[in-house]
Enzyme design. Structure first.
Site: not given
Length: 512
Positions: A353, A452
């Site tokens: 991310c 994630h």
């Protein structure tokens, strides 16, 4: 008993942060669910950069996007309660991106960035209404709501606006279980002082206390327990031993100081000489560091959280984690020399991310993300040929991706699941491999992805492990035995064995 009739709310509050509230709450959720009760976790207001994508709750204010975000602990507690997680389980989430500013998320949706003063003056009343409405929906459908407080319940400066503790106790008509940690010392003084500082109407709701993280002979506490009960009139309902069930950490309180190097893992019996080290640069606004927990539980893998200026020479791989403030953390990393160190590093590198965004060539519209409002563009580390532009709208979604062969994941393939929570949009040039689906990128030993939960998938975790051991030239240890209990079951066993639940007024099981 029909779900929703006379629903009982138990508020697990604490004398301080990191005393074990999340563990006790998760244990209660699993224990009561396994007794046949319908159970829902709840945390009215959470402050954490560890978030999870979940569906927006039925009955919540309508929105175009069906996905929202909640704190990871409430997601874990929903799984412990054997129920599907939704935004009602954590209706207000504050995600810090600087010392004086947080992103406000209400009913799963990002509202804006505010200082503490602005939040309390202009948004707190609406947040309280949203929290009360979410609790009402949960109470209508469940036998028990297990609510978790935040920090200390006795913060005098917050008593008129303590949404997670005092306000929850009031609008939920909750029975309070007060958690105190004996490991840090002064448990009896902390318990006595906390009770003395509570408003009368809140103190009257305290059914009992539980002491956590105890080591040694339980009987040695008996004189202190007898006296504290006599002084306060509040019974001590249990003493939970120091036995970590392995639940994910809720927030950065559980991490080491950014100036320290601390290794997670090493309880697997594998000698350090036969292990590999994954360095995790401790970004100032690190988020979703729970992504690293599966690696730390992998035999022979050590996850080392280390300062930004610490050398990478002792590392066999690097994971650059997520961050709530990519731009400011990128600037801090560059000033510390981390960019040069990453470009020179010859082992596997994975950016997750915000860490992925930092590994690219360039970030535009940087002021959208940074606390500085005069930034247009900043240069990235430059190990992936991608550019990221920040936008005001946030992408929040649970996803399934198909892995393709790449060096950093050891050639692993197959479907992986996880979630995305980000405001950046990354452009990947034609011809650049995208081994974790759209918007991911790989070049040589480096991988970047928005997914994630990547290492929570066996294929990805094993592939990364294989790549790291191969790069380090170390023979892998034998597979470890599978734990007998899940973390939720382990937490439930601790609560069941060491806490008297009768004073909490838990409803009887349906067949009782």
């Amino acid at each position: 008993m029909t779900a929703g009739e006379d629903c009982r709310t138990i508020l697990v509050a604490g004398t301080a942060s990191h005393v074990g509230k999340s563990t006790v709450a998760a244990g209660l959720c699993r224990l009561l669910a396994d007794r046949g009760l319908s159970v829902a976790p709840f945390k009215a207001q959470n402050m954490s950069n560890n978030a999870r994508a979940v569906p927006v709750a039925d009955g919540a204010p309508p929105a175009a996007d069906p996905w929202g975000e909640i704190g990871v602990s409430q997601y874990v507690q929903a799984r412990a309660a054997r129920t599907a997680a939704s935004t009602d389980h954590n209706p207000v989430l504050l995600k810090p991106r600087g010392d004086a500013e947080s992103q406000l998320v209400v009913d799963g949706r990002a509202v804006g960035h505010y200082s503490a003063g602005s939040y309390y003056e202009s948004h707190w009343a609406d947040a309280r209404d949203a929290a009360a409405a979410a609790h009402a929906r949960l109470a209508a459908d469940n036998d028990v709501v297990v609510a978790e407080g935040a920090g200390s319940i006795a913060e005098l400066n917050l008593h008129d606006r303590d949404l997670a503790n005092l306000e929850t106790a009031r609008f939920a008509d909750a029975t309070i279980l007060l958690v105190v940690d004996i490991e840090r010392g002064g448990a009896f003084a902390s318990l006595h002082g906390t009770l003395a500082l509570l408003p009368d109407d809140i103190r009257d709701r305290v059914a009992g206390a539980v002491i956590t993280k105890f080591r040694g002979d339980r009987s040695l506490l008996d004189p202190g327990i007898t006296e504290i009960e006599a002084r306060t009139g509040v019974p001590v309902l249990g003493v939970i031993p120091h036995d970590d069930p392995g639940l994910p950490a809720e927030d950065s309180v559980s991490l080491p100081d950014p100036s320290e190097r601390v290794v997670d893992g090493g309880q697997d019996g594998v000698p350090d000489a036969a292990s590999v080290t994954v360095a995790v640069p401790h970004l100032p606004h690190i988020s979703n560091f729970t992504d690293l927990a599966p690696l730390a539980r992998t035999p022979g893998v050590r996850v080392a959280y280390q300062p930004l200026d610490a050398p990478l020479a002792a590392a066999d791989a690097v994971v650059l984690p997520g961050t709530k403030n990519t731009v400011d953390d990128l600037r801090a990393a560059r000033e510390a020399g981390l960019g040069r160190a990453l470009r020179a590093f010859d082992g596997p590198i994975v950016g997750l991310c915000g860490g992925y965004q930092m590994l690219g060539d360039r970030i535009t519209d940087a002021a959208t993300e940074s606390t500085a409002d005069d930034l247009g563009a900043v240069d990235g580390v430059g190990v992936l040929p991608v550019e990221t532009a920040f936008q005001p709208d946030k992408r929040v979604e649970a996803v399934t991706r198909e892995l393709a062969d790449c060096g950093a994941l050891g050639g692993a393939t197959g479907a992986v699941t996880g979630y995305e929570i980000h405001m950046g949009r990354t452009t990947v040039p034609d011809g650049v491999p995208q081994p974790v689906g759209p918007a991911s990128a790989a070049r040589g030993r480096v991988l970047g992805t928005y997914l994630h939960g990547l290492f929570g998938n066996d294929a990805a975790r094993r592939g990364f492990r294989d790549a790291v051991f191969a790069a380090a030239g170390v023979e892998q240890p034998a597979p470890a035995d599978t734990p007998d209990q899940s973390p939720s079951d382990a937490a439930a066993a601790l609560v069941d064995a060491h806490v008297d639940l009768d004073p909490l007024g838990v409803p009887p099981a349906p067949d009782a």
